[in-house]
Design an enzyme around this catalytic site. Structure first.
Site, short mmCIF file in Angstrom:
data_model
loop_
_atom_site.label_atom_id
_atom_site.label_comp_id
_atom_site.label_asym_id
_atom_site.label_seq_id
_atom_site.Cartn_x
_atom_site.Cartn_y
_atom_site.Cartn_z
CG ASN A 116 -3.69 -7.42 7.82
OD1 ASN A 116 -3.76 -6.83 8.90
ND2 ASN A 116 -4.50 -7.14 6.82
CD GLU A 117 -8.05 -6.69 8.46
OE1 GLU A 117 -8.38 -6.72 7.27
OE2 GLU A 117 -8.31 -5.75 9.21
CG HIS B 202 -1.07 -6.11 5.28
ND1 HIS B 202 -1.09 -5.46 6.50
CD2 HIS B 202 -2.21 -5.75 4.65
CE1 HIS B 202 -2.19 -4.73 6.59
NE2 HIS B 202 -2.89 -4.88 5.49
CD GLN C 110 -2.92 -1.21 2.27
OE1 GLN C 110 -2.63 -1.87 3.26
NE2 GLN C 110 -4.05 -0.54 2.18
C1 FCB Z 1 -7.90 -3.37 6.60
C2 FCB Z 1 -6.59 -3.76 5.92
C3 FCB Z 1 -5.74 -2.57 5.57
C4 FCB Z 1 -6.56 -1.43 5.03
C5 FCB Z 1 -7.70 -1.12 5.95
C6 FCB Z 1 -8.55 0.06 5.52
O1 FCB Z 1 -8.84 -4.40 6.47
O2 FCB Z 1 -5.85 -4.58 6.78
O3 FCB Z 1 -4.75 -3.00 4.68
O4 FCB Z 1 -6.97 -1.73 3.76
O5 FCB Z 1 -8.53 -2.23 6.08
#
Ligand code: FCB
Length: 438
Positions: free
Chosen positions: A165-166, A121, A29
């Site tokens: 990440n997530e 990520h 990003q």
């Molecule tokens: C999250 C992501 C991050 C960004 C935010 C707004 O879900 O981890 O990379 O896009 O949202």
């Protein structure tokens, strides 16, 4: 916490000395020039209206970006390492990017910014993406080999890690909604991908601990996107069932797997995953807003039910961010008290918003942070708070339109301009104190 507790005269909240205040970002990003991963390929294929391109040129501008963070009293910074730079082709390992990340960590430490390192990520090297990516079991060991390199290089330098990440947002975005590569919409693949992510996390956990040193013990988590699913019609049994089931799959299953070593396999049978048991040292929490769900046929690949933009309880559209996401600060309080039962410290690894009006951005941040403070008063053990994001950046399928930064980026000149919300947050970071915001 009852809504009434948020109105009227409320006391300020205080945060403990040493609280890790910071901002978060992710390689693809902000860095620019990440040409060897699947998102880049996806962008070049025209699947996003603009390419990440040079992004914020953070790859070269990181020292001055970190200076800006210091000027805003930050004490921590979360960033991600880009696997596809280190292994752009299968088995072809590059040392320069590894050295770059060592320098990034040293630049942070020199400025008294605690590094929090994410290892995955959302981006995956194109070479393995083209072999099925996270749907191919081979990715688990491949990820392990990459983590091993990073862990060795950063030995003695990093304490806080977020392996993935997530994971559930990744699965949702890439394998259910299909708005990220490989653009699949398939529930079976989604389950398999989740299973591989659990295994990859568990393997990374062991590797990171094996490379920890006594003066730099490893603290490993995922960055969990804490979903909060509300039945659109709270009186409707089917909406309630959909919300409960989604909560189970989206929030509970992964955490249960990496704490207790049990995982709901396709077919919803519990299977044992002993290698994943106890692989969580703290809980990284990302929170943005609630999701309303109603029963009915979901879109292709969705878990169950469908998203709904109306809060059927109040019959109103709730306050929305620039992304159209719901704004509901009290929810972060409930989430923290819910996960407190794990008995682990928690760390907000992402929270923030895109609002066209910066005053609205500040209101969003301040109200969420206040709810975090209240959760701490109610016993939540918090290590720190990272706002998303340090600066405007490439917001995946949405391109550069959304602006989540506490620092504005002019993409034509790469100039940075600190937003008022960033300064106000910096005051909280300096004083460890926050007054309630109506
Ligand atoms: C999250 C992501 C991050 C960004 C935010 C707004 O879900 O981890 O990379 O896009 O949202």
């Amino acid at each position: 916490m009852a809504a009434a507790e948020f109105s009227g005269e409320l006391p300020p909240v205080h945060f403990p000395p040493g609280f890790l205040w910071g901002a978060a970002a992710a390689a693809h990003q902000v860095e620019g020039g990440n040409i060897h991963n699947d998102w880049w390929a996806w962008e070049q294929a025209g699947r996003v209206k603009e390419s990440s391109g040079r992004a914020c040129e953070h790859w070269t501008r990181y020292p001055s970006d970190f200076d800006l963070a210091v000027s805003l009293n930050h004490r921590a910074h979360r960033f991600s390492v880009e696997w596809s730079r280190i292994e752009p082709k299968e088995g072809e390992w590059h040392d320069e990017p590894v050295q770059h990340y060592v320098e990034v960590v040293d630049a942070l430490r020199k400025r008294n910014l605690e590094p929090i390192v994410t290892l995955h990520h959302f981006t995956t090297p194109q070479w393995i993406a083209s072999q099925g990516g996270w749907n191919n079991p081979k990715i688990v060991d491949a990820f392990g080999r990459y983590v091993e390199r990073v862990a060795k290089a950063l030995k003695g330098r990093v304490r806080f890690w977020a392996t993935i990440n997530e994971p559930m947002v990744y699965v949702n975005m890439h394998y259910l909604e299909g708005i990220g590569p490989p653009g699949v919409r398939d529930l079976r693949q989604a389950f398999r991908v989740t299973e591989h992510m659990i295994q990859a996390h568990a393997l990374a956990y062991k590797i990171l601990h094996a490379h920890a040193t006594p003066d730099m013990p490893a603290k490993v988590s995922i960055a969990m996107h804490a979903g909060f699913f509300v039945p659109c019609r709270p009186w409707h049994p089917l909406d309630r069932m959909v919300a409960t089931l989604t909560d189970q799959v989206f929030n509970v299953a992964f955490i249960e797997a990496i704490t207790e070593g049990r995982w709901i396999a396709p077919g919803i049978a519990k299977v044992r995953m002993p290698q994943a048991k106890g692989t969580l040292d703290y809980l990284g929490v990302n929170y943005y807003g609630r999701q309303f769900l109603r029963a009915g046929k979901g879109g292709p690949g969705q878990w169950v039910g469908q998203g709904c933009n109306l809060d059927h309880h109040t019959r109103q559209v709730t306050e929305r961010t620039g992304m159209g996401w719901d704004v509901h600060p009290q929810t972060i309080y409930h989430i923290l008290l819910r996960w407190k039962r794990l008995g682990l410290p928690m760390f907000i690894l992402e929270n923030g918003t895109w609002m066209d009006d910066d005053a609205a951005r500040w209101r969003y941040i301040a109200r969420h942070l206040y709810a975090v403070g209240r959760a701490m008063q109610a016993g939540a053990n918090m290590l720190g708070y990272c706002v998303w994001s340090l600066m405007d950046n490439f917001e995946w399928a949405h391109g550069f339109g959304p602006r989540f930064g506490i620092i504005e980026v002019d993409y034509a000149t790469q100039e940075r301009r600190i937003r008022e919300s960033g300064r106000k947050l910096g005051e909280v970071y300096r004083t460890n104190r926050l007054d309630p915001t109506p």
